[in-house]
Scaffold this motif. Sequence first.
Motif, PDB file in Angstrom:
ATOM      1  N   LEU A  11       0.810  -1.216   0.000  1.00 48.31           N
ATOM      2  CA  LEU A  11       0.000   0.000   0.000  1.00 48.31           C
ATOM      3  C   LEU A  11       0.847   1.272   0.000  1.00 48.31           C
ATOM      4  CD1 LEU A  11      -2.263  -2.073   0.700  1.00 48.31           C
ATOM      5  CD2 LEU A  11      -3.302  -0.285   2.091  1.00 48.31           C
ATOM      6  N   HIS A  12       2.048   1.215   0.552  1.00 45.11           N
ATOM      7  CA  HIS A  12       2.911   2.402   0.588  1.00 45.11           C
ATOM      8  C   HIS A  12       3.409   2.788  -0.799  1.00 45.11           C
ATOM      9  CE1 HIS A  12       5.464  -1.108   0.605  1.00 45.11           C
ATOM     10  NE2 HIS A  12       6.506  -0.363   0.271  1.00 45.11           N
ATOM     11  N   ARG A  13       3.272   1.888  -1.773  1.00 45.88           N
ATOM     12  CA  ARG A  13       3.695   2.195  -3.148  1.00 45.88           C
ATOM     13  C   ARG A  13       2.563   2.782  -3.996  1.00 45.88           C
ATOM     14  NH1 ARG A  13       9.179   1.770  -4.989  1.00 45.88           N
ATOM     15  NH2 ARG A  13      10.282   0.470  -3.460  1.00 45.88           N
ATOM     16  N   VAL A  14       1.362   2.823  -3.473  1.00 49.98           N
ATOM     17  CA  VAL A  14       0.212   3.326  -4.223  1.00 49.98           C
ATOM     18  C   VAL A  14       0.220   4.852  -4.214  1.00 49.98           C
ATOM     19  CG1 VAL A  14      -2.306   3.446  -4.328  1.00 49.98           C
ATOM     20  CG2 VAL A  14      -1.169   1.274  -3.780  1.00 49.98           C
ATOM     21  N   LEU A  15       0.244   5.458  -5.396  1.00 48.94           N
ATOM     22  CA  LEU A  15       0.198   6.907  -5.515  1.00 48.94           C
ATOM     23  C   LEU A  15      -1.229   7.426  -5.642  1.00 48.94           C
ATOM     24  CD1 LEU A  15       3.229   7.501  -7.925  1.00 48.94           C
ATOM     25  CD2 LEU A  15       3.148   7.771  -5.435  1.00 48.94           C
ATOM     26  N   GLU A  16      -2.061   6.679  -6.344  1.00 49.29           N
ATOM     27  CA  GLU A  16      -3.485   7.029  -6.427  1.00 49.29           C
ATOM     28  C   GLU A  16      -4.272   5.817  -6.926  1.00 49.29           C
ATOM     29  OE1 GLU A  16      -4.975   9.524  -9.675  1.00 49.29           O
ATOM     30  OE2 GLU A  16      -2.930   9.626 -10.453  1.00 49.29           O
ATOM     31  N   PRO A  17      -5.527   5.695  -6.443  1.00 48.08           N
ATOM     32  CA  PRO A  17      -6.153   6.446  -5.345  1.00 48.08           C
ATOM     33  C   PRO A  17      -5.699   5.912  -3.997  1.00 48.08           C
ATOM     34  CG  PRO A  17      -7.678   4.823  -6.183  1.00 48.08           C
ATOM     35  CD  PRO A  17      -6.448   4.720  -7.053  1.00 48.08           C
ATOM     36  N   ALA A  18      -5.711   6.773  -3.019  1.00 52.23           N
ATOM     37  CA  ALA A  18      -5.294   6.383  -1.676  1.00 52.23           C
ATOM     38  C   ALA A  18      -6.169   5.241  -1.162  1.00 52.23           C
ATOM     39  CB  ALA A  18      -5.387   7.578  -0.737  1.00 52.23           C
ATOM     40  N   GLY A  19      -5.535   4.268  -0.538  1.00 56.39           N
ATOM     41  CA  GLY A  19      -6.266   3.156   0.057  1.00 56.39           C
ATOM     42  C   GLY A  19      -6.465   1.966  -0.854  1.00 56.39           C
ATOM     43  N   ALA A  20      -6.169   2.119  -2.155  1.00 54.57           N
ATOM     44  CA  ALA A  20      -6.323   0.998  -3.086  1.00 54.57           C
ATOM     45  C   ALA A  20      -5.169   0.019  -2.920  1.00 54.57           C
ATOM     46  CB  ALA A  20      -6.366   1.501  -4.519  1.00 54.57           C
ATOM     47  N   LEU A  21      -5.440  -1.248  -3.185  1.00 53.99           N
ATOM     48  CA  LEU A  21      -4.361  -2.213  -3.292  1.00 53.99           C
ATOM     49  C   LEU A  21      -3.606  -1.965  -4.604  1.00 53.99           C
ATOM     50  CD1 LEU A  21      -6.075  -5.493  -2.058  1.00 53.99           C
ATOM     51  CD2 LEU A  21      -4.406  -4.102  -0.825  1.00 53.99           C
ATOM     52  N   PRO A  22      -2.346  -2.388  -4.691  1.00 53.98           N
ATOM     53  CA  PRO A  22      -1.550  -2.074  -5.887  1.00 53.98           C
ATOM     54  C   PRO A  22      -2.173  -2.520  -7.200  1.00 53.98           C
ATOM     55  CG  PRO A  22      -0.106  -2.775  -4.129  1.00 53.98           C
ATOM     56  CD  PRO A  22      -1.507  -2.984  -3.632  1.00 53.98           C
ATOM     57  N   GLN A  23      -2.862  -3.656  -7.203  1.00 52.36           N
ATOM     58  CA  GLN A  23      -3.440  -4.124  -8.466  1.00 52.36           C
ATOM     59  C   GLN A  23      -4.519  -3.182  -8.973  1.00 52.36           C
ATOM     60  OE1 GLN A  23      -6.462  -5.470  -9.716  1.00 52.36           O
ATOM     61  NE2 GLN A  23      -5.450  -6.014 -11.637  1.00 52.36           N
ATOM     62  N   ALA A  24      -5.303  -2.620  -8.076  1.00 46.72           N
ATOM     63  CA  ALA A  24      -6.398  -1.727  -8.466  1.00 46.72           C
ATOM     64  C   ALA A  24      -5.963  -0.280  -8.602  1.00 46.72           C
ATOM     65  CB  ALA A  24      -7.531  -1.829  -7.437  1.00 46.72           C
ATOM     66  N   ALA A  25      -4.744   0.047  -8.213  1.00 43.59           N
ATOM     67  CA  ALA A  25      -4.282   1.430  -8.235  1.00 43.59           C
ATOM     68  C   ALA A  25      -4.105   1.938  -9.663  1.00 43.59           C
ATOM     69  CB  ALA A  25      -2.964   1.544  -7.481  1.00 43.59           C
ATOM     70  N   LEU A  26      -4.294   3.239  -9.816  1.00 45.99           N
ATOM     71  CA  LEU A  26      -4.028   3.865 -11.109  1.00 45.99           C
ATOM     72  C   LEU A  26      -2.538   4.066 -11.317  1.00 45.99           C
ATOM     73  CD1 LEU A  26      -6.860   6.569 -11.196  1.00 45.99           C
ATOM     74  CD2 LEU A  26      -6.761   4.400 -12.440  1.00 45.99           C
ATOM     75  N   ARG A  27      -1.820   4.381 -10.238  1.00 44.39           N
ATOM     76  CA  ARG A  27      -0.383   4.614 -10.357  1.00 44.39           C
ATOM     77  C   ARG A  27       0.341   4.047  -9.148  1.00 44.39           C
ATOM     78  NH1 ARG A  27       2.016   9.641 -10.354  1.00 44.39           N
ATOM     79  NH2 ARG A  27       0.352  10.511  -9.065  1.00 44.39           N
ATOM     80  N   LEU A  28       1.516   3.488  -9.413  1.00 45.03           N
ATOM     81  CA  LEU A  28       2.401   3.017  -8.357  1.00 45.03           C
ATOM     82  C   LEU A  28       3.713   3.787  -8.409  1.00 45.03           C
ATOM     83  CD1 LEU A  28       2.044  -0.888  -8.619  1.00 45.03           C
ATOM     84  CD2 LEU A  28       0.759   0.688  -7.156  1.00 45.03           C
ATOM     85  N   ASP A  29       4.399   3.805  -7.285  1.00 42.62           N
ATOM     86  CA  ASP A  29       5.720   4.417  -7.187  1.00 42.62           C
ATOM     87  C   ASP A  29       6.776   3.349  -7.462  1.00 42.62           C
ATOM     88  OD1 ASP A  29       8.058   5.686  -6.556  1.00 42.62           O
ATOM     89  OD2 ASP A  29       7.570   6.015  -4.435  1.00 42.62           O
ATOM     90  N   PRO A  30       7.491   3.456  -8.608  1.00 38.69           N
ATOM     91  CA  PRO A  30       8.487   2.421  -8.937  1.00 38.69           C
ATOM     92  C   PRO A  30       9.899   2.753  -8.470  1.00 38.69           C
ATOM     93  CG  PRO A  30       8.156   3.826 -10.833  1.00 38.69           C
ATOM     94  CD  PRO A  30       7.301   4.398  -9.718  1.00 38.69           C
TER      95      PRO A  30
END
Length: 342
Positions: A11-30
């Motif tokens: 979850l700390h890698r999720v940039l948006e939306p807040a609270g999403a799991l990485p698979q459902a996230a729009l953006r991750l921090d690589p």
Amino acid sequence: MDPTAARALGLHRVLEPAGALPQAALRLDPDPAIGPDEVRIAVERLNLDAASFRQLSEACDGDGDAVRSAVLEIVGARGKMQNPVTGSGGMLLGTVDAVGPESPLGLAPGDRVATLVSLTLTPLRITDGLARWDGRSEQVPAEGTAILFGRSIAARLPDDLPDAVSLAVLDVCGAPAATARVVERFGARSVVVLGAAGKSGCLSLAAARRAGAGSLTGLVRTEAEAVALSAAGLADRMVVADATDPLAVADAVGTPADLTVVCVDAPGAEHGAILATADGGTVVFFSMATSFAQAALGAEGVAADVTMLVGNGYTPGHAALALDLYRTVPGVRALIDPRVHG
């Protein structure tokens, strides 16, 4: 949620939306800098899943340069490889080059691994512009970094198989393991596999046979595939039909089966799979092109009393089973090797 548990999920890698799991996230921090429970992989090759690669190729009219640009754009924008149309990604292989002191994965720097989690939830950074890829195959030579979380899974690459083969087999290893589990748990005697000549299809046939299924039917889309499947000896019966044509599938299959496994990489196979399955039977959807709304509403619409399962890519022991089937079943090798080396 406990912060440590949240980190293990990424979850700390999720940039948006807040609270999403990485698979459902729009953006991750690589960002390649790793946390205490993370693992960084030096990427060597991506394997795009079949549904995603097919969609990209069709959208780009087969132009490899355009496909390469599309993949780079997705990864650059999202920090992961997740096709916005199919929602799917694939997997990768590479070498572990950094391990956090609290990582529970049991990996060490220098280990060569294939990730067994989807690229749709893997923070990914590409550094070479995919310059060695022509955009015309699912396997993508690449340089960059990828991050695994505490709840991620990866398999060390076997020494006895070429990397390209290992990646191809491990990419679909959830399908044969889940097929075997359904055959064993529900006592399925007759099995139909749609897309039987592909990687996941042929492995699923072999797994069903090993698990005790008595009658195996492989449905393919061309006579050439039927000839190849017949020569491989994995099915008792080969039938040719368009998996997206429900009536054609039903006519080709004939007597409905206890279990139908969907391995095609094109949308629209849901209703044919339902019609191919006996009342009280089970359908397992492994294609990432599946519309689960169409599957559920279609079954309701034809009053089909079938259990429908989402093909979870993880089953305990799935990697070992798939690799063993490749090693020990000549027909599996006969169908997979031309796809990998051709």
